[in-house]
Design a protein around this motif. Structure first.
Motif, PDB file in Angstrom:
ATOM      1  N   LEU A 263       0.820  -1.212   0.000  1.00 32.59           N
ATOM      2  CA  LEU A 263       0.000   0.000   0.000  1.00 32.59           C
ATOM      3  C   LEU A 263       0.854   1.261   0.000  1.00 32.59           C
ATOM      4  O   LEU A 263       0.454   2.293  -0.543  1.00 32.59           O
ATOM      5  CB  LEU A 263      -0.932   0.004   1.217  1.00 32.59           C
ATOM      6  N   GLN A 264       2.042   1.179   0.620  1.00 34.34           N
ATOM      7  CA  GLN A 264       2.907   2.352   0.642  1.00 34.34           C
ATOM      8  C   GLN A 264       3.258   2.802  -0.765  1.00 34.34           C
ATOM      9  O   GLN A 264       3.361   3.990  -1.055  1.00 34.34           O
ATOM     10  CB  GLN A 264       4.196   2.034   1.418  1.00 34.34           C
ATOM     11  N   TRP A 265       3.416   1.814  -1.675  1.00 33.10           N
ATOM     12  CA  TRP A 265       3.794   2.168  -3.037  1.00 33.10           C
ATOM     13  C   TRP A 265       2.635   2.719  -3.855  1.00 33.10           C
ATOM     14  O   TRP A 265       2.838   3.226  -4.951  1.00 33.10           O
ATOM     15  CB  TRP A 265       4.451   0.969  -3.726  1.00 33.10           C
ATOM     16  N   VAL A 266       1.423   2.606  -3.351  1.00 36.28           N
ATOM     17  CA  VAL A 266       0.307   3.306  -3.992  1.00 36.28           C
ATOM     18  C   VAL A 266       0.563   4.810  -3.939  1.00 36.28           C
ATOM     19  O   VAL A 266       0.207   5.554  -4.856  1.00 36.28           O
ATOM     20  CB  VAL A 266      -1.023   2.963  -3.295  1.00 36.28           C
ATOM     21  N   ILE A 267       1.229   5.260  -2.870  1.00 35.78           N
ATOM     22  CA  ILE A 267       1.587   6.674  -2.731  1.00 35.78           C
ATOM     23  C   ILE A 267       2.985   6.940  -3.277  1.00 35.78           C
ATOM     24  O   ILE A 267       3.201   7.855  -4.075  1.00 35.78           O
ATOM     25  CB  ILE A 267       1.503   7.100  -1.252  1.00 35.78           C
ATOM     26  N   SER A 268       3.943   6.114  -2.880  1.00 36.60           N
ATOM     27  CA  SER A 268       5.343   6.372  -3.223  1.00 36.60           C
ATOM     28  C   SER A 268       5.616   6.245  -4.711  1.00 36.60           C
ATOM     29  O   SER A 268       6.401   7.024  -5.279  1.00 36.60           O
ATOM     30  CB  SER A 268       6.253   5.414  -2.449  1.00 36.60           C
ATOM     31  N   GLY A 269       5.008   5.252  -5.375  1.00 40.16           N
ATOM     32  CA  GLY A 269       5.217   5.075  -6.807  1.00 40.16           C
ATOM     33  C   GLY A 269       4.776   6.292  -7.590  1.00 40.16           C
ATOM     34  O   GLY A 269       5.465   6.747  -8.515  1.00 40.16           O
ATOM     35  N   TYR A 270       3.634   6.844  -7.214  1.00 37.42           N
ATOM     36  CA  TYR A 270       3.139   8.057  -7.863  1.00 37.42           C
ATOM     37  C   TYR A 270       4.089   9.219  -7.606  1.00 37.42           C
ATOM     38  O   TYR A 270       4.465   9.954  -8.527  1.00 37.42           O
ATOM     39  CB  TYR A 270       1.740   8.386  -7.337  1.00 37.42           C
ATOM     40  N   ALA A 271       4.490   9.407  -6.345  1.00 38.35           N
ATOM     41  CA  ALA A 271       5.320  10.552  -5.972  1.00 38.35           C
ATOM     42  C   ALA A 271       6.665  10.519  -6.686  1.00 38.35           C
ATOM     43  O   ALA A 271       7.159  11.554  -7.164  1.00 38.35           O
ATOM     44  CB  ALA A 271       5.519  10.577  -4.458  1.00 38.35           C
TER      45      ALA A 271
END
Length: 476
Positions: A53-61
């Motif tokens: 789930l962290q990469w739902v945010i981090s991948g975009y950023a």
């Protein structure tokens, strides 16, 4: 060859052009602001763990930040309209794929696609405003951009919460992404109708400096990765010094590239412009503090005091309204007051943080209701309208509009770096909140020191910059 914005521009209906530019920005900001509300529902629906789930945010950023400067340069060199419409199309496709993602792995890939699209279109938005608007019209256009940011940030969590409540946890979060699809298609149609074609036609291929582009992308990845990828291994922090080393290599490459009479991706001489350099510093540190406060407050209310996510999200509405109003007022007077307005905005941010710090203790003890925190947080919104848009207007006024895409990309990269560093402080605060909440006041004390230091630094440089800003080539 870079397009000359002083050349005659085809007649455009500026209000419609601005609407076309701001619609995808609104769409992208909604996608960012709703995601925190959706994470729990996404985790349950896709059976995803915390790391995924962290990469739902981090991948975009990461994908967003990495492309800002190269995309700005590509738009300056080849045509901003084509880069803008490409970004909208990629973002829209990423939204569609995110909405129908069958598992968290494909969702993360789709979110990276969204980040790529957002990274492509954002520098063009700034550059096209700078190209087609002048003087006070430009200040008002940037003020409307700031209002768009404030409104999208405010209603995003509310829309997300309503969708989950109306459609259920499985389809609610999916429609957070799917609702972007018709907006994106309408924006693509509007782009071809209302934004003039600015493609560079000629036999000579534009020099996009591929080596410089690759070096800068690797440097940004290395610097930002440890702030976004937390909890896996402490070894991830090795990427930070490696990123700094690559950044140094990029700097040398760009200087040598220019010395060989080539066109570098970024002419490093732009950083010799004091007004531009100070503008980047100001917005970077402001985003460090501003990002932190809007994550810390909901965590304080939910994890320490047991309030619902919906209750926590409502505290941001007065602040966003204040930001929308103050940005419009600031747009009228920014060219008259200059950086004095930005300094005043920092002073108000200081008061907002101080007020929130003091009230937090009373809220924790039960002496006052939690919604009293909306009052000092509203000062943060007022500060946002007086700081971000005016700083952007003044900073870009010091740059030749021909390089508006690169300048806008650098300015937005500063925002992303500040936000990433500010967000990286949150895990420690989460631990402190679950362990008794004593770090709440300490976290805000640190933020207060940062804001105060930056305010004093800005006061020292702003008045020297003001005369230069009035004479700058871009201040038309």
């Amino acid at each position: 060859m870079i397009p000359d914005p002083s050349a005659p521009t085809p007649p455009v209906r500026r209000k419609l052009l601005l609407a076309v530019l701001l619609a995808p920005l609104f769409m992208a900001l909604i996608a960012v602001s709703v995601i925190n509300v959706a994470l729990t529902a996404i985790g349950e629906g896709l059976h995803a763990d915390t790391g995924s789930l962290q990469w739902v945010i981090s991948g975009y950023a990461l994908s967003f930040a990495i492309l800002l400067v190269p995309a700005g340069r590509a738009g300056d060199a080849t045509g901003r309209r084509r880069m803008f419409v490409s970004g909208v199309a990629v973002f829209t496709l990423g939204s569609l794929l995110s909405g129908f993602a069958p598992n968290v792995e494909l969702l993360n890939l789709s979110r990276i696609l969204q980040g790529i699209g957002s990274g492509l279109l954002n520098p063009q938005t700034v550059a096209l405003i700078q190209q087609h608007f002048r003087g006070q019209d430009r200040a008002r256009a940037f003020a409307l951009l700031a209002t768009t940011v404030a409104v999208a940030t405010a209603i995003g969590p509310v829309v997300g919460g309503l969708l989950i409540q109306l459609l259920g946890p499985n389809w609610g979060w999916r429609w957070m992404f799917l609702m972007n699809v018709p907006i994106g298609l309408a924006a693509i149609a509007g782009t071809f109708k209302f934004i003039p074609d600015d493609r560079i036609r000629g036999r000579e291929r534009p020099d996009l400096d591929p080596v410089g582009t690759l070096l800068l992308c690797l440097a940004i990845l290395g610097i930002m990765l440890p702030f976004l990828e937390r909890g896996v291994s402490t070894l991830v922090w090795l990427s930070f010094p490696m990123g700094l080393v690559i950044l140094g290599l990029w700097w040398r490459w760009e200087q040598r590239y220019k010395f060989r009479a080539r066109t570098p991706m970024v002419d490093t001489a732009i950083f010799a412009n004091k007004a531009f350099r100070n503008g980047i510093l100001i917005v970077s540190v402001y985003f460090l503090g501003a990002t932190s406060v809007w994550i810390i407050v909901p965590l304080f209310l939910q994890m320490h005091l047991g309030h619902t996510a919906f209750e926590a999200s409502l505290l941001g509405l007065p602040s966003s309204i204040a930001a929308a109003i103050s940005s419009q007022i600031a747009g009228r007077y920014v060219l008259t007051l200059g950086r004095r307005m930005v300094i005043a905005g920092f002073g108000i941010a200081f008061l907002g943080l101080l007020g929130t710090t003091v009230l937090a203790g009373f809220v924790e003890s039960g002496a006052v209701a939690f919604w009293w925190l909306a009052a000092p947080l509203m000062l943060m919104g007022l500060s946002q309208g007086m700081t971000i848009s005016p700083n952007q207007t003044l900073t870009l006024n010091s740059v030749d509009p021909r390089f508006g895409g690169v300048a806008g990309g650098i300015l937005q990269l500063g925002q992303r770096l500040g936000a990433a560093i500010g967000t990286a402080m949150i895990p420690g605060i989460i631990f402190a909140l679950t362990d008794g909440g004593t770090a709440w006041l300490e976290a805000f004390t640190i933020a207060l020191v940062i804001i105060m230091a930056l305010t004093l630094a800005a006061m020292g440089v702003s008045f020297a910059d003001r005369a230069r800003e009035k004479e700058a080539p871009g201040a038309l």
